[in-house]
Write a protein that holds these residues in place. Sequence first.
Motif, PDB file in Angstrom:
ATOM      1  N   TRP A  24       0.632  -1.136   0.504  1.00  0.00           N
ATOM      2  CA  TRP A  24      -0.186  -0.275   0.035  1.00  0.00           C
ATOM      3  C   TRP A  24       1.020   1.370   0.315  1.00  0.00           C
ATOM      4  CZ3 TRP A  24      -5.176   0.065  -0.979  1.00  0.00           C
ATOM      5  CH2 TRP A  24      -5.793  -0.779  -0.984  1.00  0.00           C
ATOM      6  N   TRP A  25       1.920   1.359   0.614  1.00  0.00           N
ATOM      7  CA  TRP A  25       2.791   2.470  -0.157  1.00  0.00           C
ATOM      8  C   TRP A  25       3.395   2.836  -1.111  1.00  0.00           C
ATOM      9  CZ3 TRP A  25       2.805   5.274   4.964  1.00  0.00           C
ATOM     10  CH2 TRP A  25       3.186   4.539   6.218  1.00  0.00           C
ATOM     11  N   VAL A  26       3.289   1.812  -1.716  1.00  0.00           N
ATOM     12  CA  VAL A  26       4.236   2.054  -3.301  1.00  0.00           C
ATOM     13  C   VAL A  26       2.559   2.379  -4.154  1.00  0.00           C
ATOM     14  CG1 VAL A  26       4.550   1.146  -5.343  1.00  0.00           C
ATOM     15  CG2 VAL A  26       5.730   0.279  -3.026  1.00  0.00           C
ATOM     16  N   ALA A  45      11.675   4.335 -13.600  1.00  0.00           N
ATOM     17  CA  ALA A  45      10.743   3.977 -14.227  1.00  0.00           C
ATOM     18  C   ALA A  45       9.152   3.900 -14.240  1.00  0.00           C
ATOM     19  CB  ALA A  45      11.215   2.548 -15.363  1.00  0.00           C
ATOM     20  N   TRP A  46       9.679   3.936 -13.116  1.00  0.00           N
ATOM     21  CA  TRP A  46       7.665   3.185 -12.621  1.00  0.00           C
ATOM     22  C   TRP A  46       6.625   4.869 -12.722  1.00  0.00           C
ATOM     23  CZ3 TRP A  46       4.407  -0.259 -13.210  1.00  0.00           C
ATOM     24  CH2 TRP A  46       4.738  -1.758 -13.173  1.00  0.00           C
ATOM     25  N   ILE A  67      -1.591   0.186  -9.141  1.00  0.00           N
ATOM     26  CA  ILE A  67      -1.819  -0.378  -8.733  1.00  0.00           C
ATOM     27  C   ILE A  67      -0.680  -2.207  -8.524  1.00  0.00           C
ATOM     28  CG2 ILE A  67      -3.838  -2.604  -8.957  1.00  0.00           C
ATOM     29  CD1 ILE A  67      -5.808   0.385  -8.927  1.00  0.00           C
ATOM     30  N   VAL A  68      -0.388  -1.684  -9.935  1.00  0.00           N
ATOM     31  CA  VAL A  68       0.429  -2.812 -10.886  1.00  0.00           C
ATOM     32  C   VAL A  68       2.026  -2.703  -9.905  1.00  0.00           C
ATOM     33  CG1 VAL A  68       1.774  -3.324 -12.687  1.00  0.00           C
ATOM     34  CG2 VAL A  68      -0.609  -3.014 -12.857  1.00  0.00           C
ATOM     35  N   ALA A  71       1.872  -3.891  -6.287  1.00  0.00           N
ATOM     36  CA  ALA A  71       1.380  -5.460  -6.427  1.00  0.00           C
ATOM     37  C   ALA A  71       2.747  -5.674  -6.716  1.00  0.00           C
ATOM     38  CB  ALA A  71       0.922  -5.933  -7.591  1.00  0.00           C
ATOM     39  N   LYS A  72       4.412  -5.828  -7.149  1.00  0.00           N
ATOM     40  CA  LYS A  72       4.963  -6.005  -7.495  1.00  0.00           C
ATOM     41  C   LYS A  72       6.488  -5.505  -6.798  1.00  0.00           C
ATOM     42  CE  LYS A  72       4.379  -6.163 -12.295  1.00  0.00           C
ATOM     43  NZ  LYS A  72       5.245  -7.646 -13.374  1.00  0.00           N
ATOM     44  N   ALA A  73       6.022  -4.273  -6.095  1.00  0.00           N
ATOM     45  CA  ALA A  73       6.782  -4.119  -5.663  1.00  0.00           C
ATOM     46  C   ALA A  73       7.535  -4.735  -4.128  1.00  0.00           C
ATOM     47  CB  ALA A  73       6.823  -2.486  -4.364  1.00  0.00           C
TER      48      ALA A  73
END
Length: 100
Positions: A24-26, A45-46, A67-68, A71-73
């Motif tokens: 959630w921090w991301v 990049a993000w 959101i993506v 999920a990947k962080a």
Amino acid sequence: MGRIKIYENPTNNYREKVKEGFNWWVFFFGPLWYLFNGLVGRGIAWLIVAILAGTVTFGIGTIIVWIVAGAKANADKEKKFLEQGWKFIGYEDEINQNTN
């Protein structure tokens, strides 16, 4: 709720926790989380992808990008640890059970 993995730096035995699942921090702070966790290239990049997606979709794409990224962080952080030679020692709940 995701389980928490424990990684240990073999040079100084410092331990770091990484939660499985969504970060959630991301989602809320985007590239700042990546910068503070030493993943500068991925954070930039993000950010670029979010800006481009937001420009094309009037802002909705930015939300989808974060959101993506959320999920990947945690997987990105784990990959960084493993590349730097950190060792996965187990899940927090299992480690706590063994010490009791």
